[in-house]
Write a protein that holds these residues in place. Sequence first.
Motif: not given
Ligand code: SF4
Length: 99
Positions: A40, A45-51, A67, A85-86, A89, A91-92
């Motif tokens: 990660w 990371c934008t902390h959208c919390l999708i993951c 996150v 993760c979009p 972005i 981020a992972i």
């Molecule tokens: S899906 Fe990606 S951008 Fe969104 S919270 Fe998780 S790591 Fe961050």
Amino acid sequence: MKQEKKEKEGWRELPIGLILGAATCLNFETGDWRSEKPIWDAEKCTHCLICWVYCPDSAITVKDGKVQGIDYRYCKGCGICAEECPPKIKAITMVREEK
Ligand code: SF4
Ligand code: SF4
């Protein structure tokens, strides 16, 4: 020959099931199943919390809506978080697990 109509079974005939207590999965650290591990990137990371929503093992740790990282004791390395993760972005990223 005409077959006799079989009586439908009632609930009393069902096999006895099992009810487990809550959160028993905490006792089974499944992280050593991994062949790949998610990395990660806190900067992206934008902390959208999708993951966090998609992780089947609740291994994405979140505090106050942000996150914090990945709990590798429970992460099985399925890669769903990296897939979800979009794309803009990303981020992972998944990397090969080193023992
Ligand atoms: S899906 Fe990606 S951008 Fe969104 S919270 Fe998780 S790591 Fe961050
Ligand atoms: S790789 Fe799978 S188990 Fe591990 S944090 Fe991502 S979604 Fe959860």
